[in-house]
Scaffold this motif. Structure first.
Motif, mmCIF file in Angstrom:
data_model
loop_
_atom_site.group_PDB
_atom_site.id
_atom_site.type_symbol
_atom_site.label_atom_id
_atom_site.label_comp_id
_atom_site.label_asym_id
_atom_site.label_seq_id
_atom_site.Cartn_x
_atom_site.Cartn_y
_atom_site.Cartn_z
ATOM 1 N N SER A 341 -42.982 10.305 15.377
ATOM 2 C CA SER A 341 -42.099 11.447 15.176
ATOM 3 C C SER A 341 -41.233 11.675 16.405
ATOM 4 C CB SER A 341 -42.928 12.695 14.866
ATOM 5 O OG SER A 341 -42.107 13.829 14.740
ATOM 6 N N THR A 342 -41.827 11.539 17.597
ATOM 7 C CA THR A 342 -41.058 11.724 18.830
ATOM 8 C C THR A 342 -40.031 10.617 19.002
ATOM 9 O OG1 THR A 342 -43.023 12.749 19.815
ATOM 10 C CG2 THR A 342 -41.265 12.090 21.315
ATOM 11 N N ALA A 343 -40.388 9.399 18.597
ATOM 12 C CA ALA A 343 -39.455 8.280 18.716
ATOM 13 C C ALA A 343 -38.227 8.455 17.827
ATOM 14 C CB ALA A 343 -40.166 6.974 18.368
ATOM 15 N N ARG A 344 -38.346 9.288 16.811
ATOM 16 C CA ARG A 344 -37.213 9.522 15.908
ATOM 17 C C ARG A 344 -36.469 10.806 16.245
ATOM 18 N NH1 ARG A 344 -37.664 10.146 10.261
ATOM 19 N NH2 ARG A 344 -35.442 9.688 10.386
ATOM 20 N N LEU A 345 -36.839 11.462 17.342
ATOM 21 C CA LEU A 345 -36.203 12.730 17.691
ATOM 22 C C LEU A 345 -34.692 12.604 17.740
ATOM 23 C CD1 LEU A 345 -38.311 14.520 20.469
ATOM 24 C CD2 LEU A 345 -37.628 15.428 18.250
ATOM 25 N N HIS A 346 -34.188 11.557 18.405
ATOM 26 C CA HIS A 346 -32.742 11.434 18.571
ATOM 27 C C HIS A 346 -32.049 11.176 17.243
ATOM 28 C CE1 HIS A 346 -34.316 7.373 18.711
ATOM 29 N NE2 HIS A 346 -33.107 6.861 18.599
ATOM 30 N N GLU A 347 -32.698 10.390 16.349
ATOM 31 C CA GLU A 347 -32.102 10.137 15.033
ATOM 32 C C GLU A 347 -32.072 11.420 14.209
ATOM 33 O OE1 GLU A 347 -34.381 7.112 13.208
ATOM 34 O OE2 GLU A 347 -33.990 5.609 14.763
ATOM 35 N N VAL A 348 -33.186 12.126 14.236
ATOM 36 C CA VAL A 348 -33.261 13.387 13.494
ATOM 37 C C VAL A 348 -32.258 14.385 14.041
ATOM 38 C CG1 VAL A 348 -34.725 15.383 13.001
ATOM 39 C CG2 VAL A 348 -35.657 13.073 12.799
ATOM 40 N N ALA A 349 -32.155 14.444 15.382
ATOM 41 C CA ALA A 349 -31.217 15.386 16.001
ATOM 42 C C ALA A 349 -29.786 15.087 15.577
ATOM 43 C CB ALA A 349 -31.348 15.325 17.519
ATOM 44 N N ARG A 350 -29.439 13.812 15.542
ATOM 45 C CA ARG A 350 -28.079 13.451 15.101
ATOM 46 C C ARG A 350 -27.842 13.866 13.655
ATOM 47 N NH1 ARG A 350 -28.709 8.575 18.179
ATOM 48 N NH2 ARG A 350 -29.409 7.472 16.294
ATOM 49 N N GLU A 351 -28.838 13.639 12.800
ATOM 50 C CA GLU A 351 -28.678 13.982 11.386
ATOM 51 C C GLU A 351 -28.609 15.491 11.185
ATOM 52 O OE1 GLU A 351 -28.334 13.233 7.230
ATOM 53 O OE2 GLU A 351 -27.877 12.155 9.083
ATOM 54 N N VAL A 352 -29.499 16.215 11.886
ATOM 55 C CA VAL A 352 -29.466 17.676 11.789
ATOM 56 C C VAL A 352 -28.127 18.203 12.297
ATOM 57 C CG1 VAL A 352 -30.478 19.809 12.682
ATOM 58 C CG2 VAL A 352 -31.962 17.945 11.929
ATOM 59 N N LYS A 353 -27.648 17.632 13.388
ATOM 60 C CA LYS A 353 -26.363 18.058 13.947
ATOM 61 C C LYS A 353 -25.235 17.770 12.957
ATOM 62 C CE LYS A 353 -23.264 17.233 17.870
ATOM 63 N NZ LYS A 353 -23.096 16.510 19.160
ATOM 64 N N ARG A 354 -25.277 16.579 12.347
ATOM 65 C CA ARG A 354 -24.221 16.223 11.384
ATOM 66 C C ARG A 354 -24.204 17.183 10.201
ATOM 67 N NH1 ARG A 354 -23.643 13.995 6.660
ATOM 68 N NH2 ARG A 354 -25.880 13.664 6.413
ATOM 69 N N ILE A 355 -25.382 17.401 9.608
ATOM 70 C CA ILE A 355 -25.460 18.305 8.458
ATOM 71 C C ILE A 355 -25.082 19.720 8.873
ATOM 72 C CG2 ILE A 355 -27.039 19.364 6.806
ATOM 73 C CD1 ILE A 355 -28.551 16.744 6.684
ATOM 74 N N GLY A 356 -25.604 20.156 10.024
ATOM 75 C CA GLY A 356 -25.299 21.506 10.496
ATOM 76 C C GLY A 356 -23.821 21.698 10.742
ATOM 77 N N GLN A 357 -23.183 20.701 11.376
ATOM 78 C CA GLN A 357 -21.744 20.808 11.639
ATOM 79 C C GLN A 357 -20.959 20.868 10.338
ATOM 80 O OE1 GLN A 357 -21.294 17.417 14.400
ATOM 81 N NE2 GLN A 357 -20.422 18.864 15.855
#
Length: 656
Positions: A341-357
């Motif tokens: 889960s921690t190894a995917r933090l950056h991928e998840v963050a990018r996706e959350v940021k994309r959807i949020g934006q």
């Protein structure tokens, strides 16, 4: 991380392989330990590490009164007989139908028969249910009045005697957040604060709601940090519906279905229902294994009595789903799952940021369009107000110049262009018929002449007398009546005469009546003029009254426009503030996700560094191997190392 130590020659192949295999994730664990140690103290304390007993850290979130606390107690293994007792205590004296959770509550199993409560202000043990109930009631009152500010959950230990000795339990820290729709402002703020602090670091988040009220899954409803991201990181979330099988529509569907019923059928039905919402779900988020249709607590026990056939069909499915949910919770707490889960933090963050934006930009576009519409309305109001002010000024000017006295009105009336023609009475014949004819002709002529009296031409173009209407012009009937009234006395004198003809040689009647006719005609001229003047005075009075009404209406209209304009300005200001807040929220999300992304990238970088070092060590072992068997064993361990890295960083299937 230490370098690889060569295996002693006396080890068997099996022992050598076992030693190498055990170390296949040492490099990753070292990177993860470094990652945890690198966090600030507050974040490190909240981060899910499972504790000494490897328990999971689970957050339960959803609307009020959907059974969240009951679900937690069920998963923890509280016995059905003790469930009502425990729920009553946890309610803290609050009536049914109200949220039972005063603040973020963490539930644990006590090692003895006592209740325990730990908060920022106390760490106490209670021997009876009543004592614990009062303590929780005090917590709720303190929260509501703002006297207790909690930045961590209140921990409750439930007496060991309340648990089913033979039941299936789950080893977890179960965090029960107040309802997603709390009534009190203090609770709403507390929910948001607790979500910021704890949701992001949980192993698993259970989104709980009623089966016939799935709007609790909509992003607009789940507007809390971490929780709103469930579509982006579905592996960290499970959707749990309660009262899933007792609604009449579901019972009818079950009764009419001929195929065997299983968990997959109800999961697919739930997934299809969610897919009708106005937001998109990834394939992973739509996976049926993310959804759990359950029945829990007293309502399901009551259903066993009311609908025994339904209960017999569905209860095995409910038990199967509960067992799987407990397994998901347990699997989420493994060290491997947390590393992945921690190894995917950056991928998840990018996706959350994309959807949020994208979502923020949609709202910002709508808000900007609404603000531009408000500004257009404001401009229109400004133009209308200028026009209203101009109209008001004109009307006030007209009213100020209006003739109010009859003398002023008469002074503004133009006189007829021709003089009064008296010839028709000068040449009157010597008979009564001629007299009457002369009176009629003179009256008509005087009436026609009098009707030409009116506001002077230069006053009719603008100002008070402008825009004369046909109904405002004087009528002949009134003027003629006034003129004929002047001749009534003379006509009354003519009536008694026996002869139509005058006899001047015998009497002086003709001379006298002719003189009276002349005198009466001359007197009728000002009478006719006065009748017309009275008419114009009446018109003027009506115009003044209308002007006064127009002025009052224009003034009121202008005042209303001014108020509306002020309101519109405030609306524009509020719209701008909303846009500013929305943009600030978007910026905060981006900043937060960028920070999360940097954390994840740092962890992946440390993973890569440790992996490379471990791989070099394995390569050294391969080069220094004494026998072909040792070399092959070391080579296989290197291949295993590569496989583990690929699973950890790239494989979408979680390893337990």
């Amino acid at each position: 991380m230490s370098g690889t130590r060569r295996t002693p020659a006396r080890d068997t192949v099996a022992v050598r392989w076992a030693r190498l295999s055990v170390r296949r994730l040492t490099w990753a664990r070292c990177a993860y330990a470094r990652f945890i140690d690198d966090l600030d103290e507050l974040t490190r304390e909240r981060f899910a590490r499972g504790g000494k007993d490897g328990e999971a850290y689970v957050v339960v979130f959803g609307p009020t009164q959907v059974g969240k606390t009951t679900l937690i107690l069920d998963l923890m293994g509280v016995s059905p007989l003790a469930s009502a007792r425990v729920s009553g205590v946890l309610r803290g004296g609050r009536d049914l139908g109200c949220s039972a959770t005063a603040t973020a509550m963490e539930y644990r199993r006590s090692g003895d028969t006592f209740w325990r409560l730990k908060s920022v202000t106390q760490d106490a043990t209670f021997a009876t249910d009543d004592e614990m109930t009062r303590a929780l009631a005090d917590v709720r009152e303190s929260m509501s009045q703002g006297r207790l500010v909690c930045d961590e959950p209140i921990v409750v230990w439930i007496p060991d005697e309340c648990f089913d000795p033979g039941g299936t339990t789950v080893r977890a820290r179960m965090l029960d957040l107040p309802g997603a729709d709390p009534m009190e402002a203090a609770e709403r703020a507390h929910v948001a604060d607790m979500a910021k602090l704890y949701v992001g670091n949980a192993d698993l988040i259970l989104l709980v709601g009623l089966a016939d009220g799935l709007t609790f899954l909509h992003p607009k409803t789940l507007d809390l940090p971490g929780v709103r991201d469930w579509r982006s990181v579905p592996e960290r979330f499970r959707v749990v519906t309660t009262r899933s099988f007792t609604p009449q529509t579901v019972r009818d569907m079950i009764d009419t279905r001929t195929d065997p019923l299983d968990a997959a059928f109800f999961r697919q039905a739930l997934r299809r229902e969610i897919s009708t919402f106005d937001f998109q779900l990834s394939d992973d988020a739509q996976s049926p294994k993310r959804f759990f249709s359950l029945e829990i607590g007293d309502s399901w026990r009551l259903a066993a009595q009311q609908y025994p056939e339904l209960h017999a069909k569905i209860d095995p499915i409910v038990r199967e789903l509960k067992y799987e949910l407990r397994a998901d919770i347990a699997n989420s707490a493994t060290g491997y799952a947390r590393m992945r889960s921690t190894a995917r933090l950056h991928e998840v963050a990018r996706e959350v940021k994309r959807i949020g934006q994208e979502e923020h930009e949609k709202r910002l576009t709508a808000l900007r369009d609404a603000r531009e519409s408000l500004r257009a309305d404001l401009r229109n109001l400004g133009a209308a107000r200028v026009s209203a002010r101009r109209v008001l000024g004109v009307r006030r000017k007209e009213l100020a110049l209006a003739p109010l006295r009859k003398s002023e009105i008469v002074a503004q009336l133009g006189q007829p262009e021709r003089d009064v023609d008296f010839s028709m009475i000068e040449d009157v014949g010597q008979s009564r018929a001629k007299f009457r004819s002369a009176i009629g002709l003179f009256s008509a002529a005087l009436s026609d002449r009098s009707l030409t009296i009116g506001p002077r031409k230069e006053l009719r173009s603008t100002g008070f007398w402008g825009r004369l209407r046909p109904d405002e012009l004087p009528g002949q009937d009134a003027v003629r009546r006034a003129i004929r009234a002047e001749f009534r006395s003379l006509e009354a004198r003519l009536d008694p005469y026996r002869l139509d003809a005058y006899l001047p040689k015998l009497s002086g009647d003709f001379a006298r009546d002719k003189a009276t006719l002349r005198e009466t005609a001359e007197g009728a001229v000002p009478v006719a003029g006065n009748a017309v003047a009275d008419h114009w005075a009446s018109v003027a009075a009506a115009r003044v009254s209308a002007l006064e009404e127009e002025v009052a209406h224009a003034a009121a209209s202008r005042l209303a426009m001014l108020r509306t304009q002020m309101d519109a300005r405030e609306d524009c200001k509020r719209a701008s503030l909303t846009i500013h807040d929305e943009q600030a929220e978007c910026d905060a999300l981006c900043a937060r996700m960028d920070e999360e992304g940097r954390k994840g990238e740092k962890f992946v970088r440390w993973l890569d560094e440790n992996y490379a070092a471990e791989l070099r060590a394995r390569a050294t072992d391969i080069a220094l191997a004494r026998t072909p068997v040792d070399m092959f064993t070391d080579l296989m361990s290197a291949a295993q190392l590569i496989e583990e890295k690929n699973k950890l960083l790239f494989d979408k299937k979680s390893k337990t």
